[in-house]
Design an enzyme around this catalytic site. Structure first.
Site, PDB file in Angstrom:
ATOM      1  N   GLY A  60       0.802  -1.219   0.000  1.00 44.51           N
ATOM      2  CA  GLY A  60       0.000   0.000   0.000  1.00 44.51           C
ATOM      3  C   GLY A  60       0.833   1.266   0.000  1.00 44.51           C
ATOM      4  O   GLY A  60       2.064   1.244   0.069  1.00 44.51           O
ATOM      5  N   ASP A  93       3.789  -4.285  -7.752  1.00 46.69           N
ATOM      6  CA  ASP A  93       3.157  -3.062  -7.253  1.00 46.69           C
ATOM      7  C   ASP A  93       3.597  -1.836  -8.042  1.00 46.69           C
ATOM      8  O   ASP A  93       3.020  -0.753  -7.867  1.00 46.69           O
ATOM      9  CB  ASP A  93       3.449  -2.869  -5.756  1.00 46.69           C
ATOM     10  CG  ASP A  93       4.927  -2.923  -5.430  1.00 46.69           C
ATOM     11  OD1 ASP A  93       5.531  -3.991  -5.605  1.00 46.69           O
ATOM     12  OD2 ASP A  93       5.484  -1.895  -5.000  1.00 46.69           O
TER      13      ASP A  93
END
Length: 471
Positions: free
Chosen positions: A81, A244
């Site tokens: 994240g 990511d």
């Protein structure tokens, strides 16, 4: 600046409301006026530093930190994240297209893993320069709207001045975004995310059910093939191709340890953290294929309740990546060499050229520029390529110069020049050459009246050069 919310409808833990942390003395260092006009943004000069440092929120839309997973150097982390980034929302340009506005280096978030959530001035300036250079080269990329100095010290090795980057992207939907939801078994969230990605990037997909998700994967693969071929056309090395850092839009994102290749070698790697050479220049296609396979795995629950059947349907798309890339790669090389099509023997001609480039440690950009201009008699063919050029010239025609000029840049963001600008900012907070340099990078296929050393590789060929992640 009128913002709309993004991603909040996907899942509860996907876009987490979180405010940027205020900084002591925001000071606008860089502002991309051209991009601001393209986005139809009207922000008063006096407000730019406070808004794009995160100090002022004049919108009803709550800032969020996005959740995602990631395979980092092959090792899966289910919860990564945005540990130091805040998505302010999205703006609509004059063509009614949405663009994400994200602050990077704006403080710790619920996804932070012990870090301070800040960014140093060097990585901020690097991202601004490199993303604008890639845009000038015609390669799909996120952009930088602003860099704001924080007036604070960030504690790295050694301590450095802090800064916040404003990143603009068509979306921040990553391969890791799908992995994040798949790891939680959130099929509803997965469907919602695919629908959002299709609406934003692939509206031509009208099918439903499993066909829809297969078409989505196929479209993402096509975008990745196009992106990696573009990188390799100009000698760009991303440096950290984790899942990511792979956007399903096909835009380049994360300019941390990136670099440009000088002397040609498929094994070129500059990233200090890539000790095994996973993300070398020549291995980028394999990693893109691998990343797309991880996306396919995440989509399995949407394809069929029978995992074996789902894998059977997804596998041909992943297995076809190599051939799709080969075809695009072959077409790219044809254009770099001025061929209007592919003929038997061209592959051998390319292979011989690359062997000569590596053997004689020739500069990738300048060699192809010289070959291009040699067709007009402007420069001589490099002496190491004289014998090879006999067969090459036999394949060229009156269209070759234009094909080559469009494929081969005259100027790239040379690592040593970028580093010198970064050092200026680190020591004085400004650069005497950046404005002129950015102007030149907007027209990389033209030879401008710029300092000659901007077009030349470093004397040492970047032998001991290393790049760092910047976190």
């Amino acid at each position: 600046m009128k913002l709309v919310a993004r991603y909040t409808q996907i899942a509860d833990d996907f876009a987490v409301a979180d405010q940027p942390s205020a900084v002591i003395a925001p000071n606008l260092l860089l502002w991309n006026d051209t991009l601001a006009k393209q986005l139809d943004l009207e922000v008063a000069t006096s407000e730019r530093a406070v808004i794009f440092s995160g100090n002022l929120n004049n919108s009803d839309v709550a800032a969020v930190a996005l959740g995602y997973s990631g395979h980092q150097f092959g090792h899966f982390s289910p919860r990564l994240g945005d540990g130091r980034a805040h998505l302010l929302g999205a703006v609509t340009d004059q063509q009614q297209q949405l663009w994400d506005i994200q602050l990077k280096g704006s403080g710790a978030t619920p996804f932070s893993r012990g870090g301070d959530g800040r960014c140093a001035i060097g990585p901020a300036v690097r991202e601004y320069i490199m993303s604008e250079a890639m845009h000038g080269l015609g390669i799909s990329t996120t952009r930088c709207l602003a860099v704001v100095a924080s007036g604070e010290t960030v504690y790295r090795q050694p301590p450095q001045q802090g800064a916040i980057v404003t990143r603009v992207a068509s979306s921040h939907i990553r391969v890791g975004s799908f992995q994040y939801l798949a790891a939680q078994g959130d099929v509803t969230g997965l469907k919602a995310l695919v629908d959002l990605a299709i609406e934003r990037h692939y509206p031509e997909i009208k099918s439903t059910d499993s066909v829809r998700y297969l078409a989505f994967l196929s479209a993402v693969i096509e975008k990745q093939v196009t992106l990696i071929v573009s990188w390799m056309r100009v000698g760009f090395i991303h440096g950290v191709m984790n899942t990511d850092n792979t956007l399903v839009s096909g835009e380049t994102i994360d300019y941390g340890p990136c670099a440009m290749m000088n002397q040609f070698d498929f094994d070129t790697v500059f990233s200090s953290i890539d000790r095994q050479g996973r993300y070398t220049f020549g291995n980028q296609p394999n990693i893109a294929n691998w990343n797309c396979a991880r996306l396919a795995e995440s989509l399995i629950p949407l394809i069929s309740d029978d995992e074996e059947q789902a894998v059977e349907l997804l596998s041909p798309l992943i297995n076809g990546f190599a051939e799709q890339f080969h075809q695009a790669f072959t077409q790219m090389w044809a254009k770099k060499l001025g061929f209007d099509g592919h003929q038997d023997g061209d592959a051998e001609l390319v292979s011989e050229l690359l062997t000569l480039l590596k053997t004689h440690q020739l500069d990738y950009t300048n060699t192809f520029d010289s070959l291009t201009e040699s067709l007009l008699g402007q420069v001589a063919i490099p002496s190491d390529l004289t014998d090879w050029s006999i067969n090459w010239l036999a394949r060229t025609n009156t269209q070759s110069y234009q094909l080559m000029r469009e494929a081969n840049p005259r100027m790239i963001p040379r690592n040593h020049i970028v580093e010198s600008i970064i050092q200026e900012y680190e020591s004085t907070g400004e650069s005497s050459m950046l404005d002129e340099y950015l102007t030149a990078l907007k027209s990389p296929y033209q030879l401008l009246a710029s300092p000659a050393f901007w077009y030349s590789p470093p004397v040492d060929g970047d032998t001991n050069y290393q790049t760092f992640c910047g976190t």
